[in-house]
Write an enzyme that holds these catalytic residues in place. Structure first.
Site, PDB file in Angstrom:
ATOM      1  N   ALA A  23       0.893  -1.166   0.000  1.00 52.70           N
ATOM      2  CA  ALA A  23       0.000   0.000   0.000  1.00 52.70           C
ATOM      3  C   ALA A  23       0.933   1.218   0.000  1.00 52.70           C
ATOM      4  CB  ALA A  23      -0.889  -0.025   1.235  1.00 52.70           C
TER       5      ALA A  23
ATOM      6  N   GLY B  67       4.046   1.148   2.282  1.00 53.26           N
ATOM      7  CA  GLY B  67       4.991   0.109   1.869  1.00 53.26           C
ATOM      8  C   GLY B  67       5.767   0.506   0.621  1.00 53.26           C
TER       9      GLY B  67
ATOM     10  N   LYS C 177      -1.913  -4.506   7.319  1.00 52.14           N
ATOM     11  CA  LYS C 177      -2.833  -4.078   8.371  1.00 52.14           C
ATOM     12  C   LYS C 177      -2.630  -4.905   9.641  1.00 52.14           C
ATOM     13  CE  LYS C 177      -7.552  -2.872   8.420  1.00 52.14           C
ATOM     14  NZ  LYS C 177      -8.829  -2.714   7.802  1.00 52.14           N
TER      15      LYS C 177
ATOM     16  N   SER D 217       6.850   6.282  11.932  1.00 53.33           N
ATOM     17  CA  SER D 217       6.021   7.484  11.947  1.00 53.33           C
ATOM     18  C   SER D 217       6.481   8.489  10.904  1.00 53.33           C
ATOM     19  CB  SER D 217       6.046   8.155  13.311  1.00 53.33           C
ATOM     20  OG  SER D 217       5.263   9.334  13.248  1.00 53.33           O
TER      21      SER D 217
ATOM     22  N   GLY E 249       3.961   9.259   8.270  1.00 58.44           N
ATOM     23  CA  GLY E 249       2.991   9.173   7.173  1.00 58.44           C
ATOM     24  C   GLY E 249       3.667   8.843   5.858  1.00 58.44           C
TER      25      GLY E 249
ATOM     26  N   LYS F  34       5.634   3.590  19.855  1.00 65.53           N
ATOM     27  CA  LYS F  34       4.914   4.196  18.724  1.00 65.53           C
ATOM     28  C   LYS F  34       3.465   4.477  19.109  1.00 65.53           C
ATOM     29  CE  LYS F  34       3.942   5.288  14.341  1.00 65.53           C
ATOM     30  NZ  LYS F  34       2.511   5.458  14.245  1.00 65.53           N
TER      31      LYS F  34
ATOM     32  N   HIS G  69       3.448   7.535  21.221  1.00 63.82           N
ATOM     33  CA  HIS G  69       3.727   8.645  20.296  1.00 63.82           C
ATOM     34  C   HIS G  69       2.411   9.094  19.657  1.00 63.82           C
ATOM     35  CE1 HIS G  69       4.027   9.772  16.038  1.00 63.82           C
ATOM     36  NE2 HIS G  69       5.204  10.318  16.278  1.00 63.82           N
ATOM     37  N   ASN G  70       1.595   8.139  19.219  1.00 69.53           N
ATOM     38  CA  ASN G  70       0.317   8.478  18.593  1.00 69.53           C
ATOM     39  C   ASN G  70      -0.655   9.094  19.603  1.00 69.53           C
ATOM     40  OD1 ASN G  70       1.549   7.171  16.456  1.00 69.53           O
ATOM     41  ND2 ASN G  70      -0.261   6.030  15.860  1.00 69.53           N
TER      42      ASN G  70
ATOM     43  N   GLU H  52       0.298  12.560  19.959  1.00 65.88           N
ATOM     44  CA  GLU H  52      -0.146  13.217  18.713  1.00 65.88           C
ATOM     45  C   GLU H  52      -1.645  13.577  18.807  1.00 65.88           C
ATOM     46  OE1 GLU H  52      -1.019  11.206  14.475  1.00 65.88           O
ATOM     47  OE2 GLU H  52       1.033  10.891  15.180  1.00 65.88           O
TER      48      GLU H  52
END
Length: 482
Positions: free
Chosen positions: A13, A16, A79, A132, A134, A187, A190-191, A194
């Site tokens: 996706a 990746g 996923k 991280s 995006g 992580k 971290h989110n 965010e």
């Protein structure tokens, strides 16, 4: 036939594809595979277009695995949950002892720990790696948080050091996080941080727009200005950009046409659940999660607005004239102080988990690898790193001498903004709960003595005293009736 490649990537996706191209661009030939084969061809096409990069596509898992040099390393970007187990099953059938699988998705850390155990039974190594930044970060330099087998990390350290975001003076935004699922856990938090950050920025916007009556153009210039100072960060930068975008399908600005319902993938919810499990207060992050839940009730909110309008409640309760320049400056200070609380809560949560699991995580090093590539990257993280360099056992960021001084300097502005919002009938759950967190943390004595008395009254839960050792129980009910 191409020579064996250095690494493989399964799951093409957007994230990746972008990570595969990033790895190839840094000089590492890479094999790629995807269950839907059209994605494989698409990625190889892109690699040709973007500079003839050494990306080799495979349509079946066996030839994909065979094409990678030993010991093989394969990154999966699929996923979270069942698809990960499925991909592992497909690939591990062709892998050999000493080979390694890395999960680059947002996975629940306990799943990673389970898989690491299962893999080691097959003689395979396993890493759970938070990624991280995006799509943009994946392509040009993300922040990477690998945890699990240190031996596996050593296999690919040379690749990760080149692929990660590079920050002048502090190096590549990657470090070996620690054992087990620590990379995924870090992580996840971290989110959560965010979520808090985004909520606080949205509240700053609401106060400036609703009470200060700033136009989108003014908002754009305010946020651009803020992005040159202490608030310099990716989220402030993109917020300024958003205010400047005109609607391509009609009049006005696009931001005003976007439906006020926030989606979510689950990492914020996990963060709040973990905070509760570990008895760590994370009110700013929890408030941001609650705000997303409430935003989802659009139809109910429309109806509620009607009910309260008829009772004389407008959107804004007071029509007060405000000094725009003063308001902008106050909101900037309130945003910064609230943000310190959000990061303090996240760091405390990471530390509590690290102690529970024996991960020995280095909080200053985490702040360092978040300085570039990731969504919460901000100049402010440098201050956090220095705070932990000064004192690795710092109990809370709020009491670091530098941060303590910054909060003291900003607290009047912070209180003014929260009061103004309350009096105007605008909710600022993030800023208010950050302020409540600060006000609770800095008080020597809290009204918890009353709560403990109540618990002892109705449930004989006992209490301790301030003036003598031991635990006590009083028959409050009998004494009250005398």
């Amino acid at each position: 036939m191409a020579p064996p490649t250095r690494i493989g990537l399964a799951g093409l996706a957007v994230m990746g594809q972008n990570l595969a191209l990033n790895i190839a661009e840094k000089g590492f030939p890479i094999s790629v595979y995807n269950r839907t084969t059209s994605k494989v061809d698409e990625t190889v096409e892109r690699a040709k277009r973007e500079g003839d990069l050494p990306v080799y596509g495979f349509h079946d898992p066996e030839s994909f695995v065979q094409s990678i040099q030993k010991p093989r390393v394969i990154i999966m970007l699929v996923k979270a949950g069942a698809p990960v187990d499925q991909t592992i099953k497909t690939l591990s059938a062709y892998m050999e002892k000493g080979d390694c699988i890395i999960d680059g998705g947002n996975e629940w850390y306990e799943n990673t720990e389970r898989r690491e155990k299962e893999m080691s039974g097959l003689g395979l190594l396993y890493l759970g790696m938070g990624v991280s930044g995006g799509e943009e970060g994946a392509r040009n330099g993300p922040s990477l948080m690998p945890g699990g087998s240190f031996e596996a990390y050593k296999y690919i350290e040379d690749i990760l050091l080149k692929v990660a975001a590079q920050v002048p003076d502090s190096g590549p935004c990657v470090t070996y996080i620690g054992k087990g699922g620590s990379g995924n856990f870090v992580k996840m938090v971290h989110n959560g941080i965010e979520y808090g950050d985004m909520q606080l920025i949205a509240e700053a916007y609401d106060v400036l727009k609703s009470v200060g009556k700033l136009s989108n153009e003014e908002l754009r210039s305010v946020f651009s200005e803020w992005n040159k100072g202490e608030l310099l960060s990716f989220l402030i930068e993109i917020t300024a950009d958003i205010f400047g975008i005109k609607d391509d399908r009609g009049e006005g600005y696009l931001v005003d046409k976007v439906l006020d319902k926030t989606g979510m993938k689950g990492t914020g919810k996990w963060t709040v659940q973990q905070a509760a499990e570990l008895s760590v207060a994370a009110p700013t992050i929890a408030a941001s999660l609650d705000s997303r839940f409430l935003s989802g009730l659009k139809e109910e909110r429309v109806e509620a607005a009607k009910v309260f309008k008829s009772g004389g409640f407008g959107d804004i309760l007071t029509d007060q004239t405000v000094d725009k320049a003063k308001l902008i400056d106050d909101v900037r200070q309130a945003l910064y102080a609230s943000k310190i609380c959000s990061y303090a809560q996240g760091m405390n949560l990471i530390r509590a988990k690290s102690m529970e699991k024996g991960w020995d995580l280095k909080l200053g090093e985490l702040a360092r690898i978040w300085k570039g590539g990731c969504i919460i990257r901000a100049i402010f993280l440098d201050r956090i790193k220095k705070a932990y360099d000064r004192n690795p056992n710092l109990s809370n960021l709020l009491v670091d001498p530098e941060f303590a001084k910054e909060i003291i300097d900003r607290q009047s502005a912070w209180r003014r903004v929260v009061c103004l919002a309350i009096n105007s009938g605008i909710s600022t759950p993030g800023m208010s709960s950050s302020l409540a967190y600060f006000d609770t943390y800095r008080r020597e004595r809290l009204p918890a003595n009353l709560v403990q008395s109540q618990r002892d009254y109705f449930g004989a839960h006992t209490y301790e005293r301030v003036d003598m050792e031991g635990s006590f129980h009083t028959e409050w009910f009998k004494l009250a009736k005398l």
